[in-house]
Design an enzyme around this catalytic site. Structure first.
Site, short mmCIF file in Angstrom:
data_model
loop_
_atom_site.label_atom_id
_atom_site.label_comp_id
_atom_site.label_asym_id
_atom_site.label_seq_id
_atom_site.Cartn_x
_atom_site.Cartn_y
_atom_site.Cartn_z
N PHE A 154 1.41 3.12 2.42
CA PHE A 154 2.15 3.19 3.67
C PHE A 154 3.43 2.37 3.64
O PHE A 154 4.36 2.61 4.37
CB PHE A 154 1.26 2.67 4.80
CG PHE A 154 0.69 1.30 4.53
CD1 PHE A 154 1.44 0.16 4.77
CD2 PHE A 154 -0.57 1.15 3.99
CE1 PHE A 154 0.94 -1.10 4.48
CE2 PHE A 154 -1.09 -0.09 3.72
CZ PHE A 154 -0.34 -1.22 3.97
N GLY A 155 3.45 1.31 2.81
CA GLY A 155 4.55 0.37 2.80
C GLY A 155 4.06 -1.03 2.45
O GLY A 155 3.14 -1.18 1.65
N SER A 156 4.64 -2.04 3.06
CA SER A 156 4.30 -3.43 2.74
C SER A 156 3.86 -4.17 3.99
O SER A 156 4.24 -3.82 5.12
CB SER A 156 5.50 -4.15 2.12
OG SER A 156 5.93 -3.48 0.95
N GLY A 214 0.82 -1.20 0.00
CA GLY A 214 0.00 0.00 0.00
C GLY A 214 0.86 1.24 0.00
O GLY A 214 2.09 1.17 -0.06
N ASP A 218 -11.71 6.47 7.73
CA ASP A 218 -11.35 5.73 6.51
C ASP A 218 -12.04 4.37 6.49
O ASP A 218 -11.41 3.35 6.19
CB ASP A 218 -9.83 5.58 6.41
CG ASP A 218 -9.36 5.31 4.98
OD1 ASP A 218 -10.13 5.60 4.03
OD2 ASP A 218 -8.24 4.83 4.80
#
Length: 401
Positions: free
Chosen positions: A77-79, A75, A192
């Site tokens: 944000f990262g993994s 995503g 969200d």
């Protein structure tokens, strides 16, 4: 000749003096930003005395994930990687990029789910904060996110669970959100709520996840102050874009949940490009017309008549997405609606700006709404006057569709 020498000298200075200096300044600035982020996170962690989660070192994270062998997802944000603790428990580890929000997303997650426990909230087991390396360790949800199932096929026969189970999932999500709003010491607004952030365990029991945009407020706050709109296009409440639709409150999460309910009921996204040349392009408007014009009998997904549970999810969803935040039910009222019978639910007012004929728009008009909102979300640090201008554009783009 003199001009050529001057130009050559300037080129040499630029290449061998100014360029290295500029690069050093840039690197120093990035290093300073990184240290500021680390200081903010470490200060937050020192102040937290009530955290029940475990703090892991980065070497622990490497061992738990087996050197990041099994990747579950990716995503902004990262993994996310799968891991196994020493006691054999499977976990999901989210590695956060060090460029994200100066550690704000990390702090939001730890400060919210790090101190609460609910059957419908994903559990934070631990975290890692070591220099610029940050990770969040969650309980592992083997069935993944809800969006993999509700959008996988356009027929009820391909769903891995029954309509009664779908109602249970909706009710579980509603109870989790209600707990965030009323069951904690502080009111937690998620901001969200969407199918991607609803995780399922091995029995398809739902848990609300991803608190990177969440905010904590005292329970008696009826007005929430935000500097910019936050959320995902298609789920974001109107008041988060323009205060003309009401104040930002827990009703903003109710709106997002209503959009989620409609997607769960129809098995399709609220704005569907596949339906671009039909009157079904905007699903909430189309489903409202079906409920009001056909005496509550709806035909969707290859002309299969709607189930009783589906009609209930649609009605509750339409109540939740009323444009004025004051016209929406609270989350505890939503739970009561989902627990009750469909026949006891009154039909909500039309929650849209325009008539069904105007909302039966083409794909291009729907894309213009998304583009307009994308611009708003990208311009977070703007003056109040600029916000008012963008609000007018947003309302105009919808009413003219």
């Amino acid at each position: 000749m003199e001009i050529a020498k001057v130009l050559l000298a300037l080129w040499v200075l630029g290449r061998f003096v100014f360029a290295p200096i500029s690069l050093l300044i840039l690197l120093a600035y990035k290093l300073w930003i990184s240290h500021v982020s680390i200081d903010i996170v470490e200060k937050f962690l020192r102040e937290q005395q009530m955290l029940s989660t475990t703090r892991y070192s980065y070497t622990d994270i490497i061992a738990i994930t087996g050197h990041f062998r099994e990747k579950l997802g990716q995503g902004g944000f990262g993994s996310v990687f799968r891991g196994t603790l020493l006691n054999g428990q499977h976990v999901a580890i989210k590695m956060l990029g060090n460029y994200q929000f100066n550690g704000e997303d990390f702090i939001n997650e730890v400060s919210t789910i790090g101190r609460i426990h609910h059957v419908n909230i994903v559990r934070l087991i631990g975290f890692c904060s070591e220099g610029s390396k940050r990770a969040l360790v969650y309980e592992y949800m083997p069935k993944g996110s809800l969006d993999k199932y509700i959008f996988s096929a356009r027929g009820t026969s391909n769903r891995p669970f029954s309509w009664d189970k779908l109602n249970e999932i909706a009710l579980g999500v509603a109870r989790g959100i209600d707990y965030l709003h009323r069951g904690c010491d502080m009111q937690i607004l998620h901001f969200d709520i969407k199918s991607h952030n609803i995780l399922l365990d091995c029995h398809f029991n739902p848990k609300v996840s991803d608190f990177g945009l969440a905010k904590l407020y005292p329970k008696n706050y009826s007005l929430v102050s935000l500097s910019a709109a936050r959320g995902t296009i298609g789920y974001i409440a109107p008041e988060l874009v323009s205060r003309n639709f009401g104040v930002v409150s827990d009703k903003s999460d109710v709106y997002s949940f209503g959009m989620l309910l409609l997607e769960m009921a129809g098995g399709r996204r609220n704005v569907d490009n596949i339906m671009a040349n039909t009157s079904q392009v905007y699903y909430p408007s189309w489903i409202y017309d079906q409920l009001t014009q056909n005496n509550g009998i709806i035909e969707i997904n290859n002309n299969i008549e709607i189930y009783e549970v589906e009609r209930k999810l649609c009605k509750v969803g339409l109540w939740c997405i009323q444009m004025k935040s004051s016209n929406r039910p609270s989350m505890d009222q939503v739970v009561e609606m989902l627990e009750g019978d469909t026949d006891n639910l009154q039909m909500p007012p039309r929650p849209f700006f325009a008539s069904s004929q105007l909302i039966s728009a083409s794909q291009s008009s729907m894309q213009s709404i998304s583009i307009e909102l994308s611009i708003i979300l990208e311009q977070e640090d703007c003056s109040n006057s600029d916000n008012n201008i963008k609000d007018v554009k947003f309302v105009s783009s919808i009413t003219q569709s």
